[in-house]
Design a protein around this motif. Structure first.
Motif, PDB file in Angstrom:
ATOM      1  N   GLU A  24       0.838  -1.214   0.000  1.00 13.43           N
ATOM      2  CA  GLU A  24       0.000   0.000   0.000  1.00 13.43           C
ATOM      3  C   GLU A  24       0.867   1.256   0.000  1.00 13.43           C
ATOM      4  O   GLU A  24       0.587   2.218  -0.726  1.00 13.43           O
ATOM      5  CB  GLU A  24      -0.921   0.026   1.226  1.00 13.43           C
ATOM      6  N   ASP A  25       1.921   1.267   0.827  1.00 14.06           N
ATOM      7  CA  ASP A  25       2.828   2.415   0.884  1.00 14.06           C
ATOM      8  C   ASP A  25       3.532   2.617  -0.454  1.00 14.06           C
ATOM      9  O   ASP A  25       3.678   3.744  -0.930  1.00 14.06           O
ATOM     10  CB  ASP A  25       3.880   2.222   1.987  1.00 14.06           C
ATOM     11  N   MET A  26       3.953   1.519  -1.077  1.00 13.05           N
ATOM     12  CA  MET A  26       4.627   1.610  -2.371  1.00 13.05           C
ATOM     13  C   MET A  26       3.684   2.114  -3.453  1.00 13.05           C
ATOM     14  O   MET A  26       4.073   2.937  -4.286  1.00 13.05           O
ATOM     15  CB  MET A  26       5.208   0.248  -2.752  1.00 13.05           C
ATOM     16  N   LEU A  27       2.454   1.621  -3.417  1.00 14.42           N
ATOM     17  CA  LEU A  27       1.458   2.055  -4.410  1.00 14.42           C
ATOM     18  C   LEU A  27       1.261   3.563  -4.328  1.00 14.42           C
ATOM     19  O   LEU A  27       1.131   4.238  -5.353  1.00 14.42           O
ATOM     20  CB  LEU A  27       0.126   1.316  -4.188  1.00 14.42           C
ATOM     21  N   LEU A  28       1.286   4.083  -3.115  1.00 18.67           N
ATOM     22  CA  LEU A  28       1.079   5.511  -2.893  1.00 18.67           C
ATOM     23  C   LEU A  28       2.086   6.351  -3.690  1.00 18.67           C
ATOM     24  O   LEU A  28       1.698   7.279  -4.401  1.00 18.67           O
ATOM     25  CB  LEU A  28       1.212   5.805  -1.392  1.00 18.67           C
ATOM     26  N   GLN A  45      -1.240   1.419 -11.015  1.00 17.69           N
ATOM     27  CA  GLN A  45      -2.695   1.579 -10.995  1.00 17.69           C
ATOM     28  C   GLN A  45      -3.358   0.789  -9.873  1.00 17.69           C
ATOM     29  O   GLN A  45      -4.461   1.111  -9.464  1.00 17.69           O
ATOM     30  CB  GLN A  45      -3.286   1.105 -12.338  1.00 17.69           C
ATOM     31  N   SER A  46      -2.701  -0.286  -9.423  1.00 13.69           N
ATOM     32  CA  SER A  46      -3.361  -1.183  -8.466  1.00 13.69           C
ATOM     33  C   SER A  46      -2.348  -1.786  -7.501  1.00 13.69           C
ATOM     34  O   SER A  46      -1.141  -1.725  -7.736  1.00 13.69           O
ATOM     35  CB  SER A  46      -4.057  -2.323  -9.224  1.00 13.69           C
ATOM     36  N   ALA A  50       2.093  -3.081  -7.276  1.00 13.64           N
ATOM     37  CA  ALA A  50       3.045  -3.033  -6.157  1.00 13.64           C
ATOM     38  C   ALA A  50       3.524  -4.442  -5.799  1.00 13.64           C
ATOM     39  O   ALA A  50       4.717  -4.647  -5.539  1.00 13.64           O
ATOM     40  CB  ALA A  50       2.410  -2.360  -4.946  1.00 13.64           C
ATOM     41  N   TYR A  51       2.615  -5.417  -5.813  1.00 10.12           N
ATOM     42  CA  TYR A  51       3.020  -6.803  -5.544  1.00 10.12           C
ATOM     43  C   TYR A  51       4.037  -7.276  -6.585  1.00 10.12           C
ATOM     44  O   TYR A  51       5.000  -7.973  -6.256  1.00 10.12           O
ATOM     45  CB  TYR A  51       1.820  -7.753  -5.538  1.00 10.12           C
TER      46      TYR A  51
END
Length: 182
Positions: A24-28, A45-46, A50-51
């Protein structure tokens, strides 16, 4: 390298292994167009994007071709960027270094502090002789950062990568272990 992921501590930072819990932090920050525009990536985008990035971090360690640390502030375990090695060629004692940082932390010396720690680790622990940085000509902040750190621009690699539907020119920078003795 042993199975224990190395943790690097600096004055303000803890550089540590990134896990799925950090997605979540990386996606941000990786969804920010300004953060990824010089990385050859489309903005994430999702959470799956990030995964995928975390899976890539795991694979380069497993394959011995690199290691990527998540950058966290000591007072906050949240991942705000990453820094590390990729395209490592052990036989030739060289690796490329890469980094990115959440826009929120630009201009605060965080990337400099992380890069210095990772470069030191590369020369001391990985026994590298040469560390390279490939940087787009338009990415002036990253050029300034590596130049301040002592990297020398060796030349322009024309149409070196094909990313996001276009060919990218990249400046080749290098830092040799002996450069640090100066």
């Amino acid at each position: 390298m042993n199975n224990q992921f190395p943790i690097i501590e600096t004055e303000r930072l803890i550089l540590r292994e990134v896990t799925k819990a950090d997605a979540e932090d990386m996606l941000l920050y990786l969804s920010e167009p300004e953060v990824v525009k010089h990385m050859g990536l489309e903005p994430f985008q999702s959470i799956e994007d990030a995964y995928d990035e975390i899976t890539w971090y795991e694979s380069i360690v497993k394959n011995g071709t690199g290691i990527r640390w998540g950058i966290t502030l000591k007072e906050d375990n949240r991942v705000i960027g990453s820094c590390g090695f990729l395209n490592r060629v052990s036989k030739h004692y060289r690796s490329e270094v890469g980094f990115e940082l959440s826009k929120e932390y630009w201009g605060k010396g965080v990337a400099r502090e992380a890069l210095e720690a990772v470069v030191k680790y590369g020369f001391q622990q990985l026994e590298l002789e040469r560390i390279e940085a490939l940087i787009e000509p338009a990415n002036l902040p990253s050029q300034r950062l590596v130049e301040k750190r002592g990297f020398q621009r060796e030349g322009l690699l024309r149409h070196y990568e094909y990313t996001c539907g276009k060919f990218d020119d990249l400046y080749m920078y290098s830092l040799l272990k002996e450069d640090l003795q100066d």
